[in-house]
Scaffold this motif. Structure first.
Motif, PDB file in Angstrom:
ATOM      1  N   TYR A 176       0.890  -1.171   0.090  1.00  0.00           N
ATOM      2  CA  TYR A 176       0.056   0.037  -0.139  1.00  0.00           C
ATOM      3  C   TYR A 176       0.895   1.259   0.021  1.00  0.00           C
ATOM      4  O   TYR A 176       1.735   1.449   0.787  1.00  0.00           O
ATOM      5  CB  TYR A 176      -0.941   0.001   1.156  1.00  0.00           C
ATOM      6  CG  TYR A 176      -1.726  -1.074   1.275  1.00  0.00           C
ATOM      7  CD1 TYR A 176      -3.131  -1.219   0.892  1.00  0.00           C
ATOM      8  CD2 TYR A 176      -1.340  -2.472   2.044  1.00  0.00           C
ATOM      9  CE1 TYR A 176      -3.986  -2.309   0.840  1.00  0.00           C
ATOM     10  CE2 TYR A 176      -2.205  -3.560   2.083  1.00  0.00           C
ATOM     11  CZ  TYR A 176      -3.669  -3.439   1.459  1.00  0.00           C
ATOM     12  OH  TYR A 176      -4.334  -4.614   1.548  1.00  0.00           O
TER      13      TYR A 176
ATOM     14  N   TYR B  76       1.077   5.599  -1.377  1.00  0.00           N
ATOM     15  CA  TYR B  76       0.340   6.841  -1.639  1.00  0.00           C
ATOM     16  C   TYR B  76       1.462   7.998  -2.089  1.00  0.00           C
ATOM     17  O   TYR B  76       2.374   8.147  -1.559  1.00  0.00           O
ATOM     18  CB  TYR B  76      -0.551   7.481  -0.628  1.00  0.00           C
ATOM     19  CG  TYR B  76      -1.230   8.732  -1.031  1.00  0.00           C
ATOM     20  CD1 TYR B  76      -2.294   8.669  -1.806  1.00  0.00           C
ATOM     21  CD2 TYR B  76      -0.820   9.915  -0.429  1.00  0.00           C
ATOM     22  CE1 TYR B  76      -2.859  10.001  -2.050  1.00  0.00           C
ATOM     23  CE2 TYR B  76      -1.330  11.134  -0.711  1.00  0.00           C
ATOM     24  CZ  TYR B  76      -2.702  10.985  -1.493  1.00  0.00           C
ATOM     25  OH  TYR B  76      -3.075  12.276  -1.742  1.00  0.00           O
TER      26      TYR B  76
ATOM     27  N   PRO C 224      -1.667   5.935  -5.561  1.00  0.00           N
ATOM     28  CA  PRO C 224      -0.668   4.989  -5.299  1.00  0.00           C
ATOM     29  C   PRO C 224       0.415   5.287  -6.137  1.00  0.00           C
ATOM     30  O   PRO C 224       0.334   5.728  -7.274  1.00  0.00           O
ATOM     31  CB  PRO C 224      -1.365   3.470  -5.585  1.00  0.00           C
ATOM     32  CG  PRO C 224      -2.679   3.506  -5.321  1.00  0.00           C
ATOM     33  CD  PRO C 224      -3.075   5.034  -5.922  1.00  0.00           C
TER      34      PRO C 224
ATOM     35  N   PHE D 109      -9.178   8.212   1.730  1.00  0.00           N
ATOM     36  CA  PHE D 109      -8.256   7.470   0.826  1.00  0.00           C
ATOM     37  C   PHE D 109      -8.000   6.050   1.415  1.00  0.00           C
ATOM     38  O   PHE D 109      -8.067   5.099   0.587  1.00  0.00           O
ATOM     39  CB  PHE D 109      -7.091   8.238   0.551  1.00  0.00           C
ATOM     40  CG  PHE D 109      -6.315   7.447  -0.477  1.00  0.00           C
ATOM     41  CD1 PHE D 109      -6.344   7.748  -1.996  1.00  0.00           C
ATOM     42  CD2 PHE D 109      -5.321   6.509  -0.358  1.00  0.00           C
ATOM     43  CE1 PHE D 109      -5.485   6.984  -2.737  1.00  0.00           C
ATOM     44  CE2 PHE D 109      -4.555   5.805  -1.212  1.00  0.00           C
ATOM     45  CZ  PHE D 109      -4.878   6.128  -2.680  1.00  0.00           C
ATOM     46  N   GLN D 110      -7.654   6.031   2.541  1.00  0.00           N
ATOM     47  CA  GLN D 110      -7.286   4.775   3.273  1.00  0.00           C
ATOM     48  C   GLN D 110      -8.413   3.780   3.265  1.00  0.00           C
ATOM     49  O   GLN D 110      -8.637   2.553   2.999  1.00  0.00           O
ATOM     50  CB  GLN D 110      -6.861   4.858   4.692  1.00  0.00           C
ATOM     51  CG  GLN D 110      -5.482   5.724   4.905  1.00  0.00           C
ATOM     52  CD  GLN D 110      -5.118   5.732   6.196  1.00  0.00           C
ATOM     53  OE1 GLN D 110      -4.923   4.826   6.866  1.00  0.00           O
ATOM     54  NE2 GLN D 110      -4.601   7.042   6.661  1.00  0.00           N
TER      55      GLN D 110
ATOM     56  N   THR E  16     -11.124   3.919   1.398  1.00  0.00           N
ATOM     57  CA  THR E  16     -11.563   3.536  -0.030  1.00  0.00           C
ATOM     58  C   THR E  16     -10.882   2.406  -0.439  1.00  0.00           C
ATOM     59  O   THR E  16     -11.408   1.511  -1.364  1.00  0.00           O
ATOM     60  CB  THR E  16     -11.394   4.690  -0.895  1.00  0.00           C
ATOM     61  OG1 THR E  16     -12.419   5.488  -0.389  1.00  0.00           O
ATOM     62  CG2 THR E  16     -11.841   4.426  -2.307  1.00  0.00           C
ATOM     63  N   ASN E  17      -9.416   2.342  -0.223  1.00  0.00           N
ATOM     64  CA  ASN E  17      -8.373   1.802  -0.900  1.00  0.00           C
ATOM     65  C   ASN E  17      -8.023   0.503   0.055  1.00  0.00           C
ATOM     66  O   ASN E  17      -6.985  -0.272   0.114  1.00  0.00           O
ATOM     67  CB  ASN E  17      -7.222   2.419  -1.363  1.00  0.00           C
ATOM     68  CG  ASN E  17      -7.417   2.996  -2.271  1.00  0.00           C
ATOM     69  OD1 ASN E  17      -7.343   2.858  -3.419  1.00  0.00           O
ATOM     70  ND2 ASN E  17      -7.705   4.418  -2.207  1.00  0.00           N
TER      71      ASN E  17
ATOM     72  N   TRP F 130      -6.754   0.209   3.274  1.00  0.00           N
ATOM     73  CA  TRP F 130      -5.578   0.095   3.840  1.00  0.00           C
ATOM     74  C   TRP F 130      -5.643  -0.651   5.180  1.00  0.00           C
ATOM     75  O   TRP F 130      -6.812  -0.553   5.861  1.00  0.00           O
ATOM     76  CB  TRP F 130      -4.976   1.515   4.105  1.00  0.00           C
ATOM     77  CG  TRP F 130      -4.246   2.016   3.076  1.00  0.00           C
ATOM     78  CD1 TRP F 130      -4.898   2.257   1.650  1.00  0.00           C
ATOM     79  CD2 TRP F 130      -3.120   2.787   3.215  1.00  0.00           C
ATOM     80  NE1 TRP F 130      -3.796   2.826   0.908  1.00  0.00           N
ATOM     81  CE2 TRP F 130      -2.983   3.228   1.681  1.00  0.00           C
ATOM     82  CE3 TRP F 130      -2.195   3.269   4.035  1.00  0.00           C
ATOM     83  CZ2 TRP F 130      -1.798   4.204   1.409  1.00  0.00           C
ATOM     84  CZ3 TRP F 130      -1.217   3.995   3.787  1.00  0.00           C
ATOM     85  CH2 TRP F 130      -1.079   4.304   2.324  1.00  0.00           C
TER      86      TRP F 130
END
Length: 364
Positions: free
Chosen positions: A87, A89, A96, A198-199, A201-202, A204
């Motif tokens: 992971y 960013y 990413p 963002f974390q 949604t993706n 993390w």
């Protein structure tokens, strides 16, 4: 009377025949000088263009060799090599990091065309030495409680590792007294810490106590490729490329591998392309963590071409990049085919073998 006759003789000058003879002699001399100048000028252009090709090839090979020697610094710990899900960013692209890899180096086989080379390395003096998380970190947390903060500094990049999942974070504040490392999102300039949305949604991950933490310092990423007979370099993970050295027509590279992944096994027994080995079936384009640790050297060849087109063909139909070896190391030779239209140019080949010292020194 005699004085007048002598004065008349002195004023006669050259006859027409004498002038014509002198002009012919002058023209012949000029023609000879011009021919000699043309020959020497052509030789000078050939020498100069050949020297330029040698210089370009030498500069290109030295820059690639330097990056090979640095490749993998801080990234060759077995815990990092086992990462299968990473992971990352980058704030400037709000996404990413493109083409990010913890492998430190890779060859992209170009088939009949040029290969591409990618190198990554860290800068921390604590590279390869891990700390551990001493308390469970929630997914959205911007704080890590660690076993020690020695060697960590504000701005350093760190990799949190647990099993096969790894997350890249950037330290925004070291709180040595409380053994905390802050990695807050935002701030000025480039940052590697995403926002909570963002974390989420993706997806993390969170990390439990005992997860390893590696200080990478900063990460250098350099990618080389050939485009339009020019060696190009990207320093932003392949997002943009810029001309580095002109008149470089190809790069070819191979991995030197050992029989085992044991740390004490340093003897290269075979040279392989970054493709599927037809003998063993091993995929060297994407080697496993174990196979990656068998790579102990890279050999590469750079072919530079002069920018002067000669009046006649001056190069053979193929150039030897490395010779065929029939005993000792198991390997195969490689040549570079020169098209008929390109045989009017002169070429210079630079071939080098570089040990992967950070793999050799890395832990297993």
């Amino acid at each position: 009377m005699n004085r007048l006759f002598l004065r008349h003789i002195k004023q006669q000058g050259f006859s027409l025949a004498e002038l014509m003879v002198a002009m012919v002699i002058g023209l012949v001399a000029s023609l000879v000088i011009q021919q000699m100048f043309s020959v020497f000028s052509a030789q000078s252009r050939t020498t100069t263009s050949g020297a330029d090709a040698q210089e370009n090839g030498l500069v290109a090979s030295q820059m690639i060799e330097r990056d090979i020697r640095s490749a993998g610094y801080g990234l060759t710990n077995s815990a990092l090599l086992n990462c299968t899900t990473t992971y990352t960013y980058r704030s400037d692209i709000d996404a990413p990091i493109p083409n990010f890899s913890l492998r430190g180096f890779s060859i992209t086989d170009g088939g009949a065309g040029p290969d591409e080379l990618t190198f990554q390395y860290g800068t921390s003096i604590r590279a390869g030495v891990d700390s551990t998380i001493s308390d469970t970190m929630p997914q959205s947390s911007s704080e890590l409680k660690v076993s020690n903060t020695n060697g960590f500094s504000d701005g350093d990049l760190m990799m949190v590792v647990q099993g096969t999942k790894c997350t890249l974070m950037q330290i925004t504040q070291v709180q040595a007294a409380s053994f905390h490392l802050q990695h807050n999102p935002g701030g000025s300039g480039l940052t590697y810490n995403p926002t909570v949305p963002f974390q989420t949604t993706n997806a993390w991950p969170a990390y439990d106590a005992g997860a390893s933490l590696f200080n990478l310092g900063s990460i250098t990423s350099r990618q080389y490729k050939i485009l339009n007979n020019s060696l190009q370099l990207s320093e932003d993970s392949g997002v943009t490329f810029n001309d580095l050295v002109r008149d470089i027509v190809t790069i070819q590279a191979q991995y030197g591998i050992t029989a085992t992944a044991v740390s004490s096994d340093h003897a290269v027994t075979k040279w392989v392309n970054a493709t599927v080995d037809p003998t063993t079936g091993t995929n060297w384009a994407a080697p496993s963590a174990t196979d990656f640790q068998r790579i102990k050297a890279i050999r590469f060849a750079v072919v530079a071409r002069s920018n002067l087109r000669e009046s006649t063909q001056v190069t053979s139909t193929s150039l030897t990049l490395w010779p065929q070896v029939t005993s000792g190391q198991t390997t195969s030779g490689l040549t570079y085919a020169v098209a008929d239209a390109d045989r009017y140019y002169r070429y210079k080949v630079y071939q080098t073998v570089v040990p992967m010292r950070n793999v050799i020194w890395g832990s297993n």
